[in-house]
Design a protein around this motif. Structure first.
Motif, PDB file in Angstrom:
ATOM      1  N   GLN A 112       0.855  -1.671   0.246  1.00  0.00           N
ATOM      2  CA  GLN A 112      -0.381   0.006  -0.299  1.00  0.00           C
ATOM      3  C   GLN A 112       1.009   1.309   0.071  1.00  0.00           C
ATOM      4  O   GLN A 112       1.280   1.798   0.526  1.00  0.00           O
ATOM      5  N   PHE A 113       0.985   2.208  -1.061  1.00  0.00           N
ATOM      6  CA  PHE A 113       1.788   3.175  -0.975  1.00  0.00           C
ATOM      7  C   PHE A 113       1.250   4.447  -0.770  1.00  0.00           C
ATOM      8  O   PHE A 113       1.908   5.258  -0.460  1.00  0.00           O
ATOM      9  N   ASN A 114      -0.379   4.289  -0.384  1.00  0.00           N
ATOM     10  CA  ASN A 114      -0.849   5.336   0.620  1.00  0.00           C
ATOM     11  C   ASN A 114      -0.696   7.014  -0.738  1.00  0.00           C
ATOM     12  O   ASN A 114      -0.602   7.731  -0.393  1.00  0.00           O
ATOM     13  N   LEU A 115      -0.770   6.499  -2.288  1.00  0.00           N
ATOM     14  CA  LEU A 115      -0.824   7.435  -2.907  1.00  0.00           C
ATOM     15  C   LEU A 115      -2.035   8.863  -2.525  1.00  0.00           C
ATOM     16  O   LEU A 115      -3.322   8.306  -1.954  1.00  0.00           O
ATOM     17  N   SER A 116      -2.114   9.494  -3.480  1.00  0.00           N
ATOM     18  CA  SER A 116      -2.622  10.899  -3.056  1.00  0.00           C
ATOM     19  C   SER A 116      -4.274  10.641  -4.780  1.00  0.00           C
ATOM     20  O   SER A 116      -3.153   9.935  -5.268  1.00  0.00           O
ATOM     21  N   GLU A 117      -5.507  11.249  -3.873  1.00  0.00           N
ATOM     22  CA  GLU A 117      -6.195  10.942  -5.482  1.00  0.00           C
ATOM     23  C   GLU A 117      -5.845  11.376  -6.505  1.00  0.00           C
ATOM     24  O   GLU A 117      -5.433  10.556  -7.627  1.00  0.00           O
TER      25      GLU A 117
END
Length: 144
Positions: A112-117
């Motif tokens: 899970q890279f927790n990328l922004s939208e």
């Protein structure tokens, strides 16, 4: 032809073959430069696609995935992921967002890279762009 192979004969063969292959190289370079505009999908490069490539590089996606045959073969080839996900950028975004934080125990899994939208949309646009490149059937072993 004489029975003896002389130094001057070898030198002439070297120079002749060097000139031949240099001219062949120039011809192939010219042919490639003529064909690229029709095949490389350059008109689809937008700032969002460029941002997606930056996100791709910053997160070292090529460390696990290959794209059009370049990269690692640990995870699936992504040259046609847009088509495999039903021509849907939203499906790609949903898949990336759905990755578990700790991975899946006992098997390899994308982190899970927790990328922004914004980054998720950019990566999806980049993968869509890559899937629309005419790679002349390369790589040959991906399912489309």
């Amino acid at each position: 032809m004489s029975e003896k192979f002389t130094k001057s004969m070898a030198r002439n063969m070297f120079y002749g073959s060097a000139v031949f292959f240099f001219l062949l190289f120039l011809a192939l370079t010219f042919d490639t430069s003529k064909a690229l505009p029709e095949r490389d999908n350059r008109e689809a490069i937008t700032p969002e696609v460029a941002r997606g490539k930056t996100v791709w590089e910053e997160n070292n996606c090529v460390g696990c995935h290959s794209l059009l045959g370049e990269g690692a073969y640990f995870a699936p080839e992504l040259g046609n992921v847009y088509k495999r996900f039903g021509n849907s950028e939203e499906a790609i975004i949903a898949f990336i967002k759905s990755r578990p934080k700790e991975g899946i125990p006992g098997r390899r899994s994308m982190p899970q890279f927790n990328l922004s939208e914004e980054d998720l949309k950019a990566v999806a646009a980049f993968l869509k762009y890559a899937s629309e490149i005419d790679a002349a059937g390369w790589p040959p072993n991906i399912q489309g």
